[in-house]
Design a protein around this motif. Structure first.
Motif, PDB file in Angstrom:
ATOM      1  N   UNK A   1      -3.484 -11.594 -19.425  1.00 19.59           N
ATOM      2  CA  UNK A   1      -4.765 -11.181 -19.278  1.00 19.59           C
ATOM      3  C   UNK A   1      -5.505 -12.506 -18.373  1.00 19.59           C
ATOM      4  N   UNK A   2      -4.809 -13.542 -18.060  1.00 19.88           N
ATOM      5  CA  UNK A   2      -5.453 -14.442 -17.476  1.00 19.88           C
ATOM      6  C   UNK A   2      -5.373 -14.254 -15.936  1.00 19.88           C
ATOM      7  N   UNK A   3      -4.473 -13.387 -15.476  1.00 23.27           N
ATOM      8  CA  UNK A   3      -4.316 -13.108 -14.063  1.00 23.27           C
ATOM      9  C   UNK A   3      -5.317 -11.948 -13.463  1.00 23.27           C
ATOM     10  N   UNK A   4      -5.594 -11.682 -12.276  1.00 22.61           N
ATOM     11  CA  UNK A   4      -6.126 -10.793 -11.750  1.00 22.61           C
ATOM     12  C   UNK A   4      -5.633  -9.442 -12.126  1.00 22.61           C
ATOM     13  N   UNK A   5      -6.438  -8.166 -12.211  1.00 25.00           N
ATOM     14  CA  UNK A   5      -5.878  -6.974 -12.806  1.00 25.00           C
ATOM     15  C   UNK A   5      -5.273  -6.323 -11.756  1.00 25.00           C
ATOM     16  N   UNK A   6      -4.508  -5.265 -12.015  1.00 26.49           N
ATOM     17  CA  UNK A   6      -4.214  -4.214 -11.101  1.00 26.49           C
ATOM     18  C   UNK A   6      -5.339  -3.490 -10.701  1.00 26.49           C
ATOM     19  N   UNK A   7      -5.333  -2.536  -9.409  1.00 23.85           N
ATOM     20  CA  UNK A   7      -6.635  -1.716  -9.143  1.00 23.85           C
ATOM     21  C   UNK A   7      -6.448  -0.210 -10.198  1.00 23.85           C
ATOM     22  N   UNK A   8      -7.382   0.475 -10.143  1.00 25.10           N
ATOM     23  CA  UNK A   8      -7.797   1.629 -11.219  1.00 25.10           C
ATOM     24  C   UNK A   8      -6.562   2.377 -11.054  1.00 25.10           C
TER      25      UNK A   8
ATOM     26  N   UNK B   1       1.043  -1.241   0.034  1.00 26.93           N
ATOM     27  CA  UNK B   1      -0.012  -0.129   0.032  1.00 26.93           C
ATOM     28  C   UNK B   1       0.732   1.249  -0.093  1.00 26.93           C
ATOM     29  N   UNK B   2       2.018   1.099  -0.210  1.00 30.44           N
ATOM     30  CA  UNK B   2       2.825   2.269  -0.213  1.00 30.44           C
ATOM     31  C   UNK B   2       3.660   2.753  -1.779  1.00 30.44           C
ATOM     32  N   UNK B   3       3.745   3.605  -2.296  1.00 34.83           N
ATOM     33  CA  UNK B   3       4.287   3.944  -3.638  1.00 34.83           C
ATOM     34  C   UNK B   3       3.853   3.575  -4.798  1.00 34.83           C
ATOM     35  N   UNK B   4       4.246   3.923  -5.912  1.00 38.37           N
ATOM     36  CA  UNK B   4       3.390   3.884  -7.174  1.00 38.37           C
ATOM     37  C   UNK B   4       3.823   2.567  -8.089  1.00 38.37           C
ATOM     38  N   UNK B   5       4.639   1.580  -7.283  1.00 40.50           N
ATOM     39  CA  UNK B   5       5.149   0.922  -8.126  1.00 40.50           C
ATOM     40  C   UNK B   5       4.089  -0.718  -8.083  1.00 40.50           C
ATOM     41  N   UNK B   6       3.860  -1.396  -9.263  1.00 38.72           N
ATOM     42  CA  UNK B   6       3.179  -2.353  -9.002  1.00 38.72           C
ATOM     43  C   UNK B   6       3.844  -3.789  -8.121  1.00 38.72           C
ATOM     44  N   UNK B   7       3.228  -4.574  -7.679  1.00 42.61           N
ATOM     45  CA  UNK B   7       3.744  -5.625  -6.805  1.00 42.61           C
ATOM     46  C   UNK B   7       3.385  -6.904  -7.082  1.00 42.61           C
ATOM     47  N   UNK B   8       3.933  -8.049  -6.541  1.00 41.96           N
ATOM     48  CA  UNK B   8       3.513  -9.280  -6.626  1.00 41.96           C
ATOM     49  C   UNK B   8       2.377  -9.839  -5.848  1.00 41.96           C
ATOM     50  N   UNK B   9       1.851  -9.007  -4.963  1.00 41.35           N
ATOM     51  CA  UNK B   9       0.777  -9.344  -4.131  1.00 41.35           C
ATOM     52  C   UNK B   9      -0.514  -9.721  -4.922  1.00 41.35           C
ATOM     53  N   UNK B  10      -1.370 -10.743  -4.468  1.00 37.83           N
ATOM     54  CA  UNK B  10      -2.617 -10.991  -5.109  1.00 37.83           C
ATOM     55  C   UNK B  10      -3.591 -11.484  -4.301  1.00 37.83           C
ATOM     56  N   UNK B  11      -4.599 -11.277  -4.489  1.00 33.74           N
ATOM     57  CA  UNK B  11      -6.075 -11.746  -3.912  1.00 33.74           C
ATOM     58  C   UNK B  11      -6.623 -13.007  -4.411  1.00 33.74           C
ATOM     59  N   UNK B  12      -7.128 -13.925  -3.548  1.00 35.72           N
ATOM     60  CA  UNK B  12      -7.569 -15.179  -4.220  1.00 35.72           C
ATOM     61  C   UNK B  12      -9.057 -15.381  -3.525  1.00 35.72           C
ATOM     62  N   UNK B  13      -9.972 -15.823  -4.339  1.00 38.60           N
ATOM     63  CA  UNK B  13     -11.197 -16.102  -3.647  1.00 38.60           C
ATOM     64  C   UNK B  13     -11.132 -17.625  -3.162  1.00 38.60           C
ATOM     65  N   UNK B  14     -11.270 -17.400  -1.702  1.00 37.89           N
ATOM     66  CA  UNK B  14     -11.153 -18.723  -0.892  1.00 37.89           C
ATOM     67  C   UNK B  14     -12.231 -19.072  -0.297  1.00 37.89           C
ATOM     68  N   UNK B  15     -13.276 -18.340  -0.132  1.00 38.16           N
ATOM     69  CA  UNK B  15     -14.428 -18.523   0.584  1.00 38.16           C
ATOM     70  C   UNK B  15     -15.875 -18.387  -0.153  1.00 38.16           C
TER      71      UNK B  15
END
Length: 313
Positions: A293-300, A110-124
């Motif tokens: 495009x098969x991965x989840x996108x980055x936010x707006x 949540x800091x900075x302008x660089x994209x990272x390798x964190x990702x969310x995954x539907x798990x429930x």
């Protein structure tokens, strides 16, 4: 409009973050006197007046939702190319605050302008989460000066779908997390629409001028959401594409009047209260394999469209 007007807009929205924009407009009792304050209220009114009517495909199983609802059903990981992914947060631990407070492998969520390798995954509640929840869906608004001009404003309306479904047999185009948007460009008077940007599929996106799209009787631009891909179009029917599966839009499905569900998100460095998720630097769905495009996108705020729709994603 001067910078003082922007400060007033931010102050007004921060004062009543849970309210709809209509509620925000009704809760502005003590604006400073002067033209800047008046213009700020007119801008808020324009955001409400030109919010789109989204016509969802009747056969689309995957509807929009709100971001907070989605976060309740996901876990967070950090992707490593040749090693197991790193556990960051489990289901029940992800919310707007924790989403942007993680550090791992030299990266910040949540800091900075660089994209990272964190990702969310539907798990429930996988099936239910993928289907979204239209009843609580929110439309996220970002406004800016139109690039290259000091006289026009761009009003961006972002829609979040928990899942992008498959549209063809024999190819896998599904992915978790799906941000789509349209941008309404209005003139200096804040009352006239100059053109509307329909986000289709990156380079297929296009600007449409009045007469090239439809509006409701109240002046809200009409947006057709394509079956499963949720690409935004200006008309109903088969939407032919070159070398890729066609999109399909239609009347007869749910009609989402976004102006009753608006949330102003502010800017990446200064999000409005409750909308700090806009600072999240990672993917909004599981990272796929093969095509990007098969991965989840980055936010707006981490897509090129955020600052200039013509720059692409």
């Amino acid at each position: 409009m001067d910078t003082s007007a922007l400060r007033v807009v931010t102050k007004v929205v921060r004062a009543v973050p849970p309210a709809t924009l209509r509620g925000s407009l009704a809760s502005v009792p003590r604006l400073p006197p002067g033209p800047g304050a008046r213009a700020s209220v007119e801008l808020l009114d324009a955001i409400h007046r030109f919010a789109p009517e989204v016509r969802l495909h009747p056969d689309d199983r995957y509807r929009p939702s709100s971001v907070p609802w989605y976060l309740q059903n996901v876990r967070m990981r950090r992707h490593r190319a040749w090693w197991p992914d790193v556990r960051i947060l489990d289901v029940g631990e992800v919310n707007v605050n924790t989403l942007i407070a993680q550090r791992s492998g030299g990266q910040s969520s949540g800091q900075g302008a660089d994209r990272t390798n964190f990702f969310l995954e539907i798990a429930a509640n996988t099936t239910e989460t993928r289907r979204g929840r239209l009843a609580i869906a929110e439309c996220y608004v970002h406004f800016r000066r139109a690039p290259g001009t000091s006289t026009a404003w761009d009003l961006q309306y972002w829609f979040f779908y928990p899942y992008n479904g498959d549209i063809t047999t024999g190819a896998d185009f599904e992915h978790e997390g799906d941000f789509e948007h349209v941008t309404v460009r209005i003139g200096r008077d804040l009352r006239s629409v100059q053109e509307v940007f329909y986000h289709v599929h990156n380079t297929e996106s296009t600007w449409r001028r009045p007469g090239e799209f439809s509006s409701t009787s109240e002046g809200h631009p009409i947006v057709y959401s394509a079956r499963h891909t949720h690409a935004t179009y200006w008309s109903a029917g088969k939407q032919a594409r070159t070398a890729l599966p066609d999109d399909h839009t239609a009347d007869g499905g749910p009609v989402w009047q976004t102006w009753d569900h608006l949330r102003l998100v502010g800017h990446r460095r200064r999000p409005t209260a409750g909308q700090e998720w806009i600072r999240y630097t990672g993917h909004w769905g599981q990272i796929g394999t093969g095509f990007s495009w098969l991965g989840g996108p980055y936010g707006p705020a981490f897509q090129g469209y955020w600052l200039d729709d013509d720059s692409g994603g």
